[in-house]
Design a protein around this motif. Structure first.
Motif, mmCIF file in Angstrom:
data_model
loop_
_atom_site.group_PDB
_atom_site.id
_atom_site.type_symbol
_atom_site.label_atom_id
_atom_site.label_comp_id
_atom_site.label_asym_id
_atom_site.label_seq_id
_atom_site.Cartn_x
_atom_site.Cartn_y
_atom_site.Cartn_z
ATOM 1 N N ASP A 331 16.309 68.413 120.679
ATOM 2 C CA ASP A 331 15.728 69.660 120.154
ATOM 3 C C ASP A 331 16.819 70.682 119.845
ATOM 4 O O ASP A 331 16.800 71.337 118.799
ATOM 5 N N ILE A 332 17.757 70.824 120.781
ATOM 6 C CA ILE A 332 18.813 71.830 120.608
ATOM 7 C C ILE A 332 19.662 71.490 119.386
ATOM 8 O O ILE A 332 19.933 72.350 118.546
ATOM 9 N N THR A 335 17.620 71.994 116.176
ATOM 10 C CA THR A 335 17.321 73.392 115.868
ATOM 11 C C THR A 335 18.564 74.152 115.436
ATOM 12 O O THR A 335 18.536 74.899 114.460
ATOM 13 N N PHE A 336 19.666 73.971 116.158
ATOM 14 C CA PHE A 336 20.819 74.836 115.901
ATOM 15 C C PHE A 336 21.799 74.265 114.901
ATOM 16 O O PHE A 336 22.581 74.995 114.315
ATOM 17 N N HIS A 338 20.776 71.428 112.782
ATOM 18 C CA HIS A 338 20.044 70.587 111.845
ATOM 19 C C HIS A 338 20.685 69.214 111.755
ATOM 20 O O HIS A 338 20.740 68.614 110.691
#
Lengths: 587, 85
Positions: A331-332, A335-336, A338
């Motif tokens: 997820d990290i 999200t940060f 891509h």
């Protein structure tokens, strides 16, 4: 123009867990309490503490506060003050129950007792089998504690100044602290808050490093206020780093990634940890991995256009393992950056996480400084708790689960001592005009600055210098260069004008004041790191790789005036039990 | 020299200061990179979003949960789209 004035019995600066626990104690004793917070209170950094709070309840495995004390002293690499550590570990169980009654939904066992999980550094019977000491409220313990304490304060009628920025302490010639000058961020107007007693609870200062895990509000405002008021900062060289944060952003990539088989590579694709730790490789201890990453970057083997990070590879584990066992990390990255770690490695660099040093206090939360009468003379009326303070229960290294405990135990202790102080000091002392003028000068100085420097650019430069010259790779030469560079930035900041001088909601002004604070605290940190010629806990010197108890079993004190280093003994004598003498720290 | 500024935007900028780094970074990035292209209703949805506590925001912004209110869900998508740099 006259500055607005407000009067309270007690002023609390900072609305994280430490500040709110103290405010609750004071307000419930019917003191008139003001809490000043630069953001809405429940947006304080305490919300980010996930793990839990240590207390030897013995609900899952046998436990005893004395074992907890031993682990904390050992974890501190013997730099922690043993009277404060005993006090904290003995109080822990009672304070967990108090929080439960205040509304914190601790996780439970089937029996109904509070659940406890095992963390690193926890042992039974003084270094024996693993203990389970950490009480969580799911994975958001800090959030639960902060919200409960906020509600308790609303009920007790604590007065909140939300979105007010504390500028400086107000002091008289006898050394009493009489409150603080603060600024309403919405209007830009200064306000004098007079108080018979004042508590600083402004949290840590991870933002002095480019890569850090802290919220952006963690700019060491209270520490810098203390420095400007002539109070030294203690043990600032001790900063806890985690080896793998997302490079340049800071979020933690848990050790679980390497535990599952992820490994680090440099720009040549080499698994460099094989050179630094042939056996443990990527699972070597945190400080070894952190330093190896920093050395690779220093020696020109860093990845990316700036060559300033390593890559953490997990793609070989396969999509199923990553999705099943490392979903949070994915997820990290998604999200940060891509990027999907299933296909692309994650850029990482050691990330600053926790500040062990801070404003020196005793176990009542009183701020203490060297004076003619001794090394620990209380500053009348002034208290500090939490990450901004150094009581010192964490010494050279903090154990997981001890920081939430620290803020609650010493927040309460400071609140109680402030109540006693109020009984002996029933009236406000007169506010000398010079005190106000001194504090107002800081704000005024920004109105007249001119020059070509930029506040934002200097902040980036400062945090980059701290990362390179005061991070995990420390030698005399590297640190001396760091001191010189930070001093140059301090000078250049005087030539950085406000890009916006309007008053209403001028975030540029607040950010400039924060950068000024960061510079003061960064200088304290790098000067203290240069002074300490040994390796202990989180402070690791390549040129002095051993702990040196003969020369260095002592606290460091940095004063802004003259950039002076001073030292004082560690309090090795507990309150009631026998001391734990220094031993080699082996896990 | 004073640059032109919008106090309403600056107010939002300060409200984007949070207790968690993840939320800080995503909101700040969006305010600088995507906010100005929102229409008025979306801007107002963004302001509403900021009223939610950090532990809720982090779940939404990290894509682990989705707000049931479609206005908020759309803004969350915009923030996530603007998040890489």
């Amino acid at each position: 123009m006259n500055t607005a004035r407000r009067r309270f019995d007690a002023l609390v600066i900072g609305a994280g867990g430490g500040g709110l626990r103290a405010a609750q104690q004071l307000a419930q004793a019917e003191a008139e309490v003001a809490v000043v917070s630069k953001v809405f209170p429940t947006r304080s950094h305490t919300v980010a503490a996930q793990g839990g709070m240590n207390a030897a309840l013995g609900n899952v495995l046998p436990d005893n506060w004395h074992w907890h004390m031993y682990d904390t002293v050992k974890g501190s690499d013997y730099l922690g003050d043993q009277d404060a550590i005993e006090y904290m570990c003995r109080a822990a169980a009672r304070l967990v129950i108090e929080l439960e009654h205040a509304g914190v939904p601790f996780s439970r066992l089937d029996s109904g007792k509070i659940y406890q999980r095992a963390f690193g550094g926890q042992s039974q019977d003084f270094g024996g089998a693993q203990a389970a000491r950490t009480c969580p409220a799911a994975d958001r313990t800090g959030h639960a504690i902060l919200h409960a304490l906020y509600q308790q304060n609303l009920r007790a009628k604590t007065h909140f100044f939300d979105e007010y920025f504390a500028l400086d302490l107000l002091t008289d010639d006898d050394g009493y602290v009489l409150g603080a000058l603060v600024m309403d961020i919405a209007t830009g107007e200064p306000v004098v808050i007079e108080a018979k007693t004042t508590l600083i609870a402004t949290g840590g200062v991870g933002q002095i490093f480019r890569t850090n895990t802290n919220a952006m509000i963690n700019t060491g405002d209270g520490m810098a206020m203390a420095l400007r008021a002539g109070i030294p900062l203690q043990d600032m060289e001790f900063v806890q780093f985690h080896p793998t944060g997302i490079a340049g952003k800071g979020m933690l990539i848990s050790e679980a990634v390497r535990g599952e088989g992820g490994y680090l590579v440099n720009k040549d694709g080499e698994r460099f940890m094989e050179r630094y730790a042939p056996n443990a490789k990527d699972l070597a201890s945190r400080d070894v991995v952190s330093r190896a990453i920093a050395v690779e970057v220093r020696e020109g083997r860093g990845c990316g256009p700036a060559g300033n990070h390593m890559l953490l590879k997990v793609d070989h584990l396969g999509a199923d393992v990553i999705k099943k066992r490392l979903p949070g990390i994915r997820d990290i990255a998604l999200t940060f950056m891509h990027v999907d770690p299933i296909e692309t490695p994650i850029p990482v660099y050691p990330t600053a996480h926790y500040t062990m040093g801070g404003i020196p206090t005793n176990r009542y939360g009183q701020v203490v400084t060297p004076a003619r009468t001794g090394p620990e003379e209380p500053v009348p009326g002034l208290y500090a708790v939490g990450e901004c303070a150094c009581v010192s229960v964490h010494g050279a290294n903090r154990l997981g689960g001890n920081s939430l405990l620290d803020i609650v135990v010493f927040g309460r202790a400071a609140g109680n001592h402030m109540i006693d102080f109020l009984k002996d000091h029933r009236y406000h002392r007169p506010m000398p005009q010079e005190a106000l003028e001194r504090a107002q000068q800081r704000l005024a100085s920004w109105e007249n600055r001119s020059g070509d420097e930029s506040v934002a650019a200097l902040r980036l430069e400062l945090t980059t210098v701290m990362e390179q010259n005061c991070g995990v790779f420390r030698t005399e030469e590297v640190l001396q260069e760091g001191v010189d560079k930070v001093m140059a930035i301090e000078e250049r900041l005087l030539h950085a004008p406000l890009r916006d001088r309007s008053r209403v909601f001028n975030t540029a002004r607040a950010e400039a004041l924060e950068v000024e604070n960061l510079v003061d605290v960064a200088l304290a940190t790098v000067c203290s790191a240069l002074a300490r010629r040994e390796s202990r806990g989180a402070h690791s010197r390549v040129d002095y790789p051993k702990r040196d108890d003969v020369e260095w079993l002592k606290h460091s004190l940095y004063s802004k005036q003259g950039r002076r280093m001073d030292f004082k003994p560690v309090r090795m004598k507990p309150m009631t039990v026998d001391p734990f003498p220094p031993k080699e720290r082996v896990y | 020299m004073t640059e032109p500024r919008d106090p309403q935007l600056e107010r939002l900028r300060w409200q984007c200061r949070r207790g968690m780094l993840e939320v800080d970074l995503l909101l700040k990035r969006f305010l600088d990179a995507g906010f100005s292209s929102l229409d008025q209703a979306q801007k107002s949805a963004f302001a509403d979003l900021l009223e939610y506590p950090d532990h809720v925001l982090v779940e939404w912004l990290m894509g682990r949960q989705r707000p049931s209110d479609e206005r908020l869900a759309h803004v969350v998508d915009c923030i996530r789209d603007a998040s890489a740099s």
